[in-house]
Design a protein around this motif. Structure first.
Motif, PDB file in Angstrom:
ATOM      1  N   ASP A 297       0.398   1.835  -6.345  1.00 29.73           N
ATOM      2  CA  ASP A 297       1.209   3.044  -6.163  1.00 29.73           C
ATOM      3  C   ASP A 297       0.341   4.264  -5.852  1.00 29.73           C
ATOM      4  OD1 ASP A 297       3.648   4.352  -5.961  1.00 29.73           O
ATOM      5  OD2 ASP A 297       3.652   4.956  -8.068  1.00 29.73           O
ATOM      6  N   GLY A 298      -0.609   4.054  -4.934  1.00 29.43           N
ATOM      7  CA  GLY A 298      -1.445   5.171  -4.481  1.00 29.43           C
ATOM      8  C   GLY A 298      -2.468   5.630  -5.491  1.00 29.43           C
ATOM      9  N   ALA A 299      -3.102   4.690  -6.212  1.00 35.29           N
ATOM     10  CA  ALA A 299      -4.101   5.051  -7.226  1.00 35.29           C
ATOM     11  C   ALA A 299      -5.234   5.858  -6.601  1.00 35.29           C
ATOM     12  CB  ALA A 299      -4.657   3.792  -7.883  1.00 35.29           C
ATOM     13  N   PRO A 300      -5.699   6.906  -7.297  1.00 36.34           N
ATOM     14  CA  PRO A 300      -6.780   7.751  -6.750  1.00 36.34           C
ATOM     15  C   PRO A 300      -8.036   6.957  -6.412  1.00 36.34           C
ATOM     16  CG  PRO A 300      -5.789   8.783  -8.678  1.00 36.34           C
ATOM     17  CD  PRO A 300      -5.215   7.408  -8.594  1.00 36.34           C
ATOM     18  N   GLU A 301      -8.344   5.905  -7.215  1.00 43.09           N
ATOM     19  CA  GLU A 301      -9.546   5.110  -6.939  1.00 43.09           C
ATOM     20  C   GLU A 301      -9.460   4.424  -5.586  1.00 43.09           C
ATOM     21  OE1 GLU A 301      -7.498   4.801  -9.492  1.00 43.09           O
ATOM     22  OE2 GLU A 301      -8.542   4.416 -11.389  1.00 43.09           O
ATOM     23  N   VAL A 302      -8.254   3.909  -5.269  1.00 46.72           N
ATOM     24  CA  VAL A 302      -8.072   3.221  -3.994  1.00 46.72           C
ATOM     25  C   VAL A 302      -8.122   4.225  -2.845  1.00 46.72           C
ATOM     26  CG1 VAL A 302      -6.585   1.678  -2.661  1.00 46.72           C
ATOM     27  CG2 VAL A 302      -6.680   1.470  -5.145  1.00 46.72           C
ATOM     28  N   LEU A 303      -7.487   5.375  -3.041  1.00 45.73           N
ATOM     29  CA  LEU A 303      -7.530   6.430  -2.017  1.00 45.73           C
ATOM     30  C   LEU A 303      -8.976   6.837  -1.719  1.00 45.73           C
ATOM     31  CD1 LEU A 303      -4.590   8.761  -3.122  1.00 45.73           C
ATOM     32  CD2 LEU A 303      -4.785   7.604  -0.939  1.00 45.73           C
ATOM     33  N   ALA A 304      -9.747   7.035  -2.782  1.00 42.55           N
ATOM     34  CA  ALA A 304     -11.153   7.428  -2.599  1.00 42.55           C
ATOM     35  C   ALA A 304     -11.936   6.341  -1.873  1.00 42.55           C
ATOM     36  CB  ALA A 304     -11.788   7.718  -3.963  1.00 42.55           C
ATOM     37  N   ALA A 305     -11.686   5.077  -2.237  1.00 42.17           N
ATOM     38  CA  ALA A 305     -12.398   3.968  -1.596  1.00 42.17           C
ATOM     39  C   ALA A 305     -12.073   3.885  -0.107  1.00 42.17           C
ATOM     40  CB  ALA A 305     -12.046   2.655  -2.289  1.00 42.17           C
TER      41      ALA A 305
ATOM     42  N   GLY B 289       6.660   4.474  10.193  1.00 40.22           N
ATOM     43  CA  GLY B 289       7.366   5.480   9.422  1.00 40.22           C
ATOM     44  C   GLY B 289       6.416   6.410   8.702  1.00 40.22           C
ATOM     45  N   PRO B 290       6.960   7.187   7.741  1.00 34.90           N
ATOM     46  CA  PRO B 290       6.141   8.155   7.003  1.00 34.90           C
ATOM     47  C   PRO B 290       4.933   7.523   6.305  1.00 34.90           C
ATOM     48  CG  PRO B 290       8.461   8.594   6.644  1.00 34.90           C
ATOM     49  CD  PRO B 290       8.391   7.315   7.410  1.00 34.90           C
ATOM     50  N   PHE B 291       5.163   6.340   5.687  1.00 32.92           N
ATOM     51  CA  PHE B 291       4.043   5.736   4.961  1.00 32.92           C
ATOM     52  C   PHE B 291       2.913   5.357   5.906  1.00 32.92           C
ATOM     53  CE2 PHE B 291       1.688   2.056   3.458  1.00 32.92           C
ATOM     54  CZ  PHE B 291       1.206   2.526   2.243  1.00 32.92           C
ATOM     55  N   GLU B 292       3.252   4.764   7.054  1.00 33.85           N
ATOM     56  CA  GLU B 292       2.209   4.341   7.996  1.00 33.85           C
ATOM     57  C   GLU B 292       1.426   5.541   8.517  1.00 33.85           C
ATOM     58  OE1 GLU B 292       1.406   1.329   8.323  1.00 33.85           O
ATOM     59  OE2 GLU B 292       3.111   0.571   7.168  1.00 33.85           O
ATOM     60  N   CYS B 293       2.135   6.653   8.767  1.00 35.38           N
ATOM     61  CA  CYS B 293       1.444   7.876   9.216  1.00 35.38           C
ATOM     62  C   CYS B 293       0.533   8.416   8.123  1.00 35.38           C
ATOM     63  CB  CYS B 293       2.477   8.935   9.610  1.00 35.38           C
ATOM     64  SG  CYS B 293       3.384   8.547  11.118  1.00 35.38           S
ATOM     65  N   TRP B 294       1.039   8.387   6.892  1.00 36.10           N
ATOM     66  CA  TRP B 294       0.243   8.875   5.762  1.00 36.10           C
ATOM     67  C   TRP B 294      -0.970   7.981   5.530  1.00 36.10           C
ATOM     68  CZ3 TRP B 294      -0.442   6.500   0.852  1.00 36.10           C
ATOM     69  CH2 TRP B 294      -1.083   7.303  -0.106  1.00 36.10           C
ATOM     70  N   PHE B 295      -0.782   6.665   5.653  1.00 39.30           N
ATOM     71  CA  PHE B 295      -1.889   5.727   5.465  1.00 39.30           C
ATOM     72  C   PHE B 295      -2.995   5.988   6.488  1.00 39.30           C
ATOM     73  CE2 PHE B 295      -3.687   1.339   6.158  1.00 39.30           C
ATOM     74  CZ  PHE B 295      -4.375   1.293   4.960  1.00 39.30           C
TER      75      PHE B 295
ATOM     76  N   PHE C 268     -12.212  -5.254  10.881  1.00 41.44           N
ATOM     77  CA  PHE C 268     -11.689  -3.976  10.404  1.00 41.44           C
ATOM     78  C   PHE C 268     -10.219  -4.092  10.026  1.00 41.44           C
ATOM     79  CE2 PHE C 268      -9.324  -0.075  11.077  1.00 41.44           C
ATOM     80  CZ  PHE C 268     -10.052   0.834  10.322  1.00 41.44           C
ATOM     81  N   ARG C 269      -9.430  -4.725  10.877  1.00 39.08           N
ATOM     82  CA  ARG C 269      -7.982  -4.767  10.636  1.00 39.08           C
ATOM     83  C   ARG C 269      -7.626  -5.602   9.416  1.00 39.08           C
ATOM     84  NH1 ARG C 269      -5.120  -5.665  16.409  1.00 39.08           N
ATOM     85  NH2 ARG C 269      -3.306  -5.784  15.024  1.00 39.08           N
ATOM     86  N   ILE C 270      -8.401  -6.655   9.151  1.00 38.61           N
ATOM     87  CA  ILE C 270      -8.133  -7.463   7.959  1.00 38.61           C
ATOM     88  C   ILE C 270      -8.513  -6.692   6.695  1.00 38.61           C
ATOM     89  CG2 ILE C 270      -8.865  -9.522   6.703  1.00 38.61           C
ATOM     90  CD1 ILE C 270      -9.092 -10.903   9.472  1.00 38.61           C
ATOM     91  N   VAL C 271      -9.683  -6.075   6.695  1.00 36.31           N
ATOM     92  CA  VAL C 271     -10.113  -5.289   5.533  1.00 36.31           C
ATOM     93  C   VAL C 271      -9.157  -4.120   5.312  1.00 36.31           C
ATOM     94  CG1 VAL C 271     -11.956  -3.863   4.566  1.00 36.31           C
ATOM     95  CG2 VAL C 271     -12.527  -5.944   5.830  1.00 36.31           C
ATOM     96  N   ASP C 272      -8.767  -3.460   6.387  1.00 39.21           N
ATOM     97  CA  ASP C 272      -7.857  -2.323   6.288  1.00 39.21           C
ATOM     98  C   ASP C 272      -6.502  -2.748   5.728  1.00 39.21           C
ATOM     99  OD1 ASP C 272      -7.670   0.533   6.831  1.00 39.21           O
ATOM    100  OD2 ASP C 272      -6.151   0.016   8.320  1.00 39.21           O
ATOM    101  N   GLU C 273      -6.031  -3.917   6.134  1.00 41.26           N
ATOM    102  CA  GLU C 273      -4.756  -4.423   5.619  1.00 41.26           C
ATOM    103  C   GLU C 273      -4.854  -4.727   4.128  1.00 41.26           C
ATOM    104  OE1 GLU C 273      -0.811  -5.533   5.442  1.00 41.26           O
ATOM    105  OE2 GLU C 273      -1.911  -4.431   6.999  1.00 41.26           O
ATOM    106  N   MET C 274      -5.997  -5.205   3.679  1.00 37.99           N
ATOM    107  CA  MET C 274      -6.186  -5.465   2.254  1.00 37.99           C
ATOM    108  C   MET C 274      -6.234  -4.162   1.462  1.00 37.99           C
ATOM    109  SD  MET C 274      -8.786  -8.747   2.295  1.00 37.99           S
ATOM    110  CE  MET C 274      -8.617  -9.051   0.530  1.00 37.99           C
ATOM    111  N   PHE C 275      -6.833  -3.110   2.037  1.00 39.31           N
ATOM    112  CA  PHE C 275      -6.788  -1.788   1.413  1.00 39.31           C
ATOM    113  C   PHE C 275      -5.344  -1.294   1.329  1.00 39.31           C
ATOM    114  CE2 PHE C 275     -11.419  -0.905   2.272  1.00 39.31           C
ATOM    115  CZ  PHE C 275     -11.733  -0.530   0.978  1.00 39.31           C
ATOM    116  N   ARG C 276      -4.601  -1.543   2.372  1.00 37.35           N
ATOM    117  CA  ARG C 276      -3.196  -1.111   2.413  1.00 37.35           C
ATOM    118  C   ARG C 276      -2.393  -1.784   1.298  1.00 37.35           C
ATOM    119  NH1 ARG C 276       1.629  -2.719   4.613  1.00 37.35           N
ATOM    120  NH2 ARG C 276       2.928  -1.109   5.589  1.00 37.35           N
ATOM    121  N   CYS C 277      -2.602  -3.092   1.128  1.00 40.08           N
ATOM    122  CA  CYS C 277      -1.906  -3.826   0.065  1.00 40.08           C
ATOM    123  C   CYS C 277      -2.308  -3.305  -1.311  1.00 40.08           C
ATOM    124  CB  CYS C 277      -2.203  -5.316   0.183  1.00 40.08           C
ATOM    125  SG  CYS C 277      -1.513  -6.098   1.660  1.00 40.08           S
ATOM    126  N   ALA C 278      -3.604  -3.035  -1.480  1.00 40.07           N
ATOM    127  CA  ALA C 278      -4.087  -2.504  -2.760  1.00 40.07           C
ATOM    128  C   ALA C 278      -3.456  -1.147  -3.055  1.00 40.07           C
ATOM    129  CB  ALA C 278      -5.610  -2.392  -2.734  1.00 40.07           C
TER     130      ALA C 278
END
Length: 535
Positions: free
Chosen positions: A279-287, A362-368, A264-274
């Protein structure tokens, strides 16, 4: 013959005890005893060799006898059944014992098999035998006499590399992947992992989830490649079609495999990088949101009593915040949704604006963390539009934060003021008997005495307008006209399509009963997709 067998057995026990004594001590008496008995021990070993040789001859005689049972021209079904049974037994015996190539050739000729007919059966039995040996291997623990040596396991993995897509090899591939030895280093060839992962991703091999999890845990490059393969499919798929995204995710087995925290943590980190790279693309957010839905669903199905705490999946997040976010809105009465929303907002705001909570990021980590459970953000927008009460500051803050996490306190406050003003106009129109598109356009218009709204604030306002159209009694009458005004470009059409698809997907998950709103959302979505295709 029976007496010889009994005598040989007693001799065997005698020499076993002697060897044990000789091995335990090195005194002069022991050395003398060894010299005294050594000729007799040599004779015993010679006799053992002769016995074993006779046993092998007996096995060969048995095989020849079985060959004689086969009728090459069976006259009835009973003889055909006997032939089938005999050939199966012989195939099993030949795969279990070692014979040279010439002997096997002679036996197969006696069976009436051509090499092309016989070899697949032999291969299948050999594979099953090796797979069984591997599965039993870890049960032997540190009993090195019964364990398969690492060199043999490594050799098997190398031999399998060009064969992994053969159906008959699958049991051996699975056994190798799930093999747990006691070696300090990986014994399987890296190229074996690469070949199996490639075959799995291209649907050339079928493996149980347990074997796939072992593959990804033992070989990090395979997990990374599987995640990137999923990203490629998501990018090339139909835009904003969340049901299709869900199918891709479940088909990849990644959400199910992610029940193991390391995956989970590796896949989640790859989502985070994506997310950062786009820059927060809607497709990535939805995925990310759909992945989290599938992951939580798999976790609930796997076991009611979790093996791992949620802290192991989100190690840098506030445990109390995680538990609130994990609450399924479906399990809470709709009239009480404002309570968890208020709680989520207060905890996030405290972490974001209070620097003493540095351990939670920080704010980004909370938002993520928050966007993993993005359904709550969607509910905020609906609650603010549908409520007749004054918009609570906590919900305004949460909505503003969900759309623009990088804003500073002053910028976020300005967004909250804009949203509150628009909501005030929308509440006046909500029950209006003579609702028009111009009225709604005027309600969402920017004030001339203020600075222009930032793009993310404009996007947030459009989200509120869409919710108004779906829920207001007169919204369905003017919906198409308003949508046309709101989405004059391909980019805005794409945005509105995504919002509608996301809304319908969430309603399905929440099992919400809103037939009129659902019907309108589906119709608008179909029209926007059609318009987008036409353009």
């Amino acid at each position: 013959m029976a007496q010889d067998s009994v005598g040989f057995s007693s001799d065997y026990q005698f020499w076993l005890q002697k060897l044990s004594v000789w091995d335990q001590a090195s005194t002069l008496e022991t050395q003398q005893d060894t010299c005294l008995h050594l000729p007799r021990f040599q004779e015993f070993l010679r006799q053992m060799y002769e016995v074993l040789k006779e046993m092998m001859k007996a096995k060969k005689i048995l095989i020849w006898c079985l060959c004689c049972l086969i009728n090459k021209e069976p006259q009835n079904s009973e003889e055909s059944k006997l032939n089938s049974w005999t050939r199966g037994l012989l195939s099993h015996i030949l795969s279990a014992f070692r014979f040279d190539t010439k002997e096997v050739g002679l036996f197969t000729q006696g069976l009436g098999y051509a090499p092309a007919d016989y070899c697949p059966g032999l291969l299948k039995n050999m594979v099953l035998s090796l797979a069984s040996e591997l599965r039993e291997n870890h049960l032997n623990g540190f009993n090195t006499q019964r364990r398969m040596v690492p060199e043999k396991i490594r050799f098997l993995s190398r031999v399998c590399i060009p064969l992994v897509t053969l159906p008959d090899i699958e049991p051996l591939v699975e056994a190798l992947l799930t093999y747990h030895g006691y070696e300090p280093q990986e014994v399987l060839w890296p190229e074996f992992f690469d070949a199996v992962n490639e075959a799995f991703l291209l649907k050339k091999i079928s493996l149980p989830t347990s074997a796939v999890v072992c593959l990804w845990l033992r070989h990090l490059p395979s997990l990374e490649k599987a995640t990137l393969h999923l990203f490629d499919k998501l990018i090339s798929s139909e835009r904003n079609f969340l049901r299709r995204i869900e199918c891709f995710l479940k088909d990849s087995l990644l959400p199910e495999a992610a029940c193991h925290p390391a995956i989970f943590r590796i896949v989640d980190e790859m989502f985070r990088c994506a997310l950062l790279e786009t820059d927060g693309a809607p497709e990535v957010l939805a995925a990310i949101q759909v992945f989290t839905w599938c992951f939580v669903e798999a976790l609930e199905k796997k076991n009611k009593q979790l093996k791992f705490t949620f802290k192991t999946y989100f190690p840098y997040a506030s445990p109390s915040l995680i538990m609130v976010l994990l609450q399924h809105p479906k399990e809470i009465p709709q009239e009480l949704w404002h309570q968890p929303l208020k709680h989520i907002s207060e905890m996030l705001r405290e972490i974001v604006e209070d620097q003493t909570h540095g351990s939670y990021g920080g704010p980004f980590e909370c938002w993520f963390l928050f966007i993993h459970f993005g359904g709550w953000a969607d509910i905020v927008a609906e609650q603010l539009v549908m409520s007749e009460a004054e918009p609570p500051e906590a919900l305004l803050w949460l909505l503003a934060f969900s759309y623009s996490p990088r804003d500073r306190s002053l910028q976020r406050t300005q967004t909250m003021i804009e949203v509150k003003a628009v909501l005030g106009h929308l509440k006046k129109l909500f029950r209006s008997p003579t609702l028009s598109a111009k009225d709604l356009q005027a309600a969402a218009a920017e004030s001339r005495d203020r600075d222009p709204r930032p793009p993310l604030c404009q996007q947030l306002i459009r989200r509120l307008i869409l919710n108004f159209l779906l829920w207001a009694p007169g919204g369905h009458v003017i919906a198409r006209e308003v949508i046309t005004l709101m989405a004059p470009t391909d980019e805005l059409t794409y945005e509105m399509t995504g919002l509608l698809d996301q809304t319908l997907y969430r309603w399905d998950h929440l099992c919400m009963e809103a037939p009129r709103s659902r019907k309108l959302a589906r119709e608008l979505l179909a029209e926007l997709r059609s318009a987008g295709t036409a353009r």
